[in-house]
Design a protein around this motif. Structure first.
Motif, short mmCIF file in Angstrom:
data_model
loop_
_atom_site.label_atom_id
_atom_site.label_comp_id
_atom_site.label_asym_id
_atom_site.label_seq_id
_atom_site.Cartn_x
_atom_site.Cartn_y
_atom_site.Cartn_z
N VAL A 60 -16.60 -38.83 -36.26
CA VAL A 60 -17.63 -37.90 -36.28
C VAL A 60 -17.41 -36.90 -35.19
CG1 VAL A 60 -20.04 -37.52 -36.03
CG2 VAL A 60 -19.36 -39.24 -37.58
N GLU A 61 -17.06 -37.12 -34.03
CA GLU A 61 -17.08 -36.29 -32.78
C GLU A 61 -16.09 -35.27 -33.34
OE1 GLU A 61 -19.09 -35.84 -30.70
OE2 GLU A 61 -20.60 -37.29 -31.41
N SER A 62 -14.77 -35.49 -33.99
CA SER A 62 -13.85 -34.66 -34.11
C SER A 62 -14.11 -33.92 -35.31
CB SER A 62 -12.45 -35.67 -34.41
OG SER A 62 -12.84 -36.31 -35.86
N LEU A 63 -15.32 -34.13 -36.16
CA LEU A 63 -15.52 -33.45 -37.25
C LEU A 63 -16.72 -32.30 -36.72
CD1 LEU A 63 -15.95 -35.99 -39.87
CD2 LEU A 63 -14.25 -34.15 -39.95
N ARG A 64 -17.33 -32.61 -35.59
CA ARG A 64 -18.35 -31.62 -35.26
C ARG A 64 -18.04 -30.15 -35.07
NH1 ARG A 64 -23.05 -34.51 -34.32
NH2 ARG A 64 -22.86 -36.59 -33.45
N VAL A 65 -16.82 -29.96 -34.65
CA VAL A 65 -16.47 -28.37 -34.52
C VAL A 65 -15.45 -27.93 -35.64
CG1 VAL A 65 -16.33 -28.78 -31.88
CG2 VAL A 65 -14.30 -29.51 -33.03
N LEU A 66 -15.46 -28.85 -36.69
CA LEU A 66 -14.57 -28.31 -37.61
C LEU A 66 -15.40 -27.71 -38.92
CD1 LEU A 66 -12.11 -31.36 -37.93
CD2 LEU A 66 -11.57 -29.04 -36.60
N PRO A 67 -14.66 -26.76 -39.79
CA PRO A 67 -15.35 -26.34 -40.97
C PRO A 67 -16.13 -27.37 -41.77
CG PRO A 67 -13.36 -25.14 -40.45
CD PRO A 67 -13.26 -26.27 -39.41
N ARG A 68 -16.92 -26.89 -42.58
CA ARG A 68 -17.62 -27.84 -43.23
C ARG A 68 -17.14 -27.31 -44.93
NH1 ARG A 68 -23.71 -29.84 -41.75
NH2 ARG A 68 -23.03 -30.54 -39.35
N GLU A 69 -16.32 -26.54 -44.89
CA GLU A 69 -15.61 -26.06 -46.18
C GLU A 69 -14.25 -25.88 -46.35
OE1 GLU A 69 -17.72 -22.33 -47.41
OE2 GLU A 69 -19.48 -23.50 -48.08
N ASP A 70 -13.46 -26.19 -47.42
CA ASP A 70 -12.05 -26.16 -47.54
C ASP A 70 -11.31 -26.81 -46.40
OD1 ASP A 70 -10.05 -25.18 -49.12
OD2 ASP A 70 -9.72 -23.36 -48.20
N LEU A 71 -11.78 -28.01 -45.98
CA LEU A 71 -11.17 -28.62 -44.94
C LEU A 71 -10.24 -29.76 -45.55
CD1 LEU A 71 -10.68 -29.33 -42.01
CD2 LEU A 71 -12.75 -30.89 -42.09
N TYR A 72 -9.24 -30.06 -44.92
CA TYR A 72 -8.24 -31.16 -45.32
C TYR A 72 -7.80 -31.79 -43.99
CZ TYR A 72 -3.85 -33.02 -47.51
OH TYR A 72 -2.90 -33.75 -48.00
N TYR A 73 -8.07 -32.95 -43.89
CA TYR A 73 -7.98 -33.40 -42.51
C TYR A 73 -7.24 -34.64 -42.41
CZ TYR A 73 -10.12 -36.09 -38.43
OH TYR A 73 -10.43 -36.91 -37.55
N GLY A 74 -6.31 -35.12 -41.55
CA GLY A 74 -5.79 -36.32 -41.41
C GLY A 74 -4.49 -36.38 -40.62
N TYR A 75 -3.44 -37.35 -40.79
CA TYR A 75 -2.48 -37.35 -40.05
C TYR A 75 -1.29 -36.95 -40.91
CZ TYR A 75 1.49 -39.95 -37.83
OH TYR A 75 2.65 -40.32 -36.98
N THR A 76 -0.68 -35.89 -40.38
CA THR A 76 0.42 -35.13 -40.91
C THR A 76 1.67 -35.73 -41.12
OG1 THR A 76 -0.73 -32.93 -40.24
CG2 THR A 76 1.57 -32.96 -41.12
N ILE A 77 2.21 -35.91 -42.31
CA ILE A 77 3.60 -36.51 -42.62
C ILE A 77 4.48 -35.46 -42.94
CG2 ILE A 77 4.66 -37.96 -44.35
CD1 ILE A 77 3.12 -39.27 -42.48
N PRO A 78 5.59 -35.31 -42.72
CA PRO A 78 6.47 -36.46 -42.02
C PRO A 78 5.61 -36.66 -40.53
CG PRO A 78 7.88 -34.78 -42.83
CD PRO A 78 6.61 -34.18 -43.10
N ALA B 203 -25.25 -40.67 -33.21
CA ALA B 203 -26.37 -39.74 -33.35
C ALA B 203 -26.10 -38.59 -34.12
CB ALA B 203 -26.71 -39.40 -31.76
N GLY B 204 -27.20 -38.17 -34.91
CA GLY B 204 -26.89 -36.91 -35.48
C GLY B 204 -25.77 -36.93 -36.80
N ALA B 205 -25.74 -38.30 -37.16
CA ALA B 205 -24.58 -38.43 -38.16
C ALA B 205 -24.91 -39.53 -39.04
CB ALA B 205 -23.15 -38.60 -37.69
#
Length: 317
Positions: free
Chosen positions: A183-201, A88-90
């Motif tokens: 989607v739920e994890s993105l709802r509270v995050l900025p919509r600009e200059d965002l870099y999202y994922g699983y940090t390595i190492p 919903a909403g996405a």
């Protein structure tokens, strides 16, 4: 004479009463006309006011980088993503991404896939893993999504809205993405200059100074547009694609808003390493599903068939 005077008074009174009624009727007509005009204006205004139904809609493009000949894998993944509940909403579009076709059978079979599913992006590049394919994917999107007026568009996503997607993700074809949780994890995050994922190492939790695993990383649309015009990526294309992407972010001072999705993203639990995690409900993505058995165990854990409706046509006992 008395009767004549009374008659005149009656006639005059009648005329005055009739005039009064006409005046009242005129006033009411005027009021009704104004009311009618006001109603028409209100209706017209309602028709022209923008609705908020789509203004808050999150639009995500998940591009799964794969190979043209991986027909069975694509069909399997279509089952996986087409049967996930609508969020919903996405709006989440899943597309399969590869470089130029090189064989005649590909041109026929993949053309049929496009006609049926319209979920394939063919980049203008030579097929590769660590020599610029991810760059070509991201940097090509602004032109691909800049549809001509009247065109049906190749991705069919935005209907002229800007940006066409708030977020664009690159994913591997051996990863299982749970779109609702993403989607739920993105709802509270900025919509600009965002870099999202699983940090390595794998043993790092701070996403700054590091990069996101190639299993699946996501950026906001403004970074997609930056990749299209910047010279920074063009000067550094070769190498492990996820690390190279992180280098671009550092050198270009992009991705100031970073989100480490660990441990909602992780590698399949077996064999155990620093990057693995047991399957658990708060999962966005499971990576390294290299065998059918691993896929089946993962799908069973997340109850992927829960929406199967009972029918006399089949028995699933």
């Amino acid at each position: 004479m008395a009767k004549s005077g009374k008659g005149r008074r009656f006639i005059v009174s009648s005329i005055i009463f009739i005039a009064f009624l006409c005046t009242i009727a005129s006033i009411n007509e005027l009021r009704f006309d104004h009311l009618l005009r006001f109603s028409r204006c209100a209706l017209q205004l309602e028709d022209t006011l923008p609705t908020n139904a789509s203004s808050e809609e999150i639009r995500v493009l998940l591009g799964i980088l794969t190979l043209p000949d991986n027909y069975h894998r694509r069909h399997f993944l279509r089952l996986i993503y087409a049967t996930q509940p609508v969020v919903a909403g996405a709006k989440v579009d899943v597309k399969f991404v590869f470089c130029n076709l090189t064989k005649e059978d590909q041109k026929v079979l993949i053309a049929l896939e496009i006609m049926q599913y319209n979920d394939i992006i063919i980049l203008n590049c030579k097929e590769n893993m660590n020599n610029g394919k991810s760059y070509t994917y991201f940097s090509s999107l602004p032109d691909m999504l800049n549809e001509d007026p009247g065109s049906s568009g190749s991705l069919g996503s935005s209907g002229g809205t800007y940006p066409p997607y708030h977020y664009v993700m690159k994913g591997d074809d051996d990863a299982y993405f749970r779109l609702g949780q993403l989607v739920e994890s993105l709802r509270v995050l900025p919509r600009e200059d965002l870099y999202y994922g699983y940090t390595i190492p794998c043993n790092q939790m701070n996403p700054y100074g590091h990069y996101m695993s190639g299993m699946g990383y996501l950026i906001s649309w403004d970074i997609v547009e930056w990749l299209r015009v910047s010279d920074i990526p063009k000067m550094h294309l070769e190498g492990p694609e996820d690390k190279v992407f992180g280098d671009w972010m550092e050198k270009g001072k992009k991705g100031k808003n970073r989100h480490n999705a660990k441990w909602s993203m992780y590698n399949y639990p077996e064999p155990p390493t620093q990057c693995t995690h047991e399957l658990w409900p708060d999962t966005v993505a499971v990576h390294l599903l290299k065998t059918q058995e691993k896929w089946i165990r993962t799908l069973k854990y997340f109850n992927a068939t829960q929406d199967l409706k009972p029918s006399k046509l089949y028995h699933m006992d």
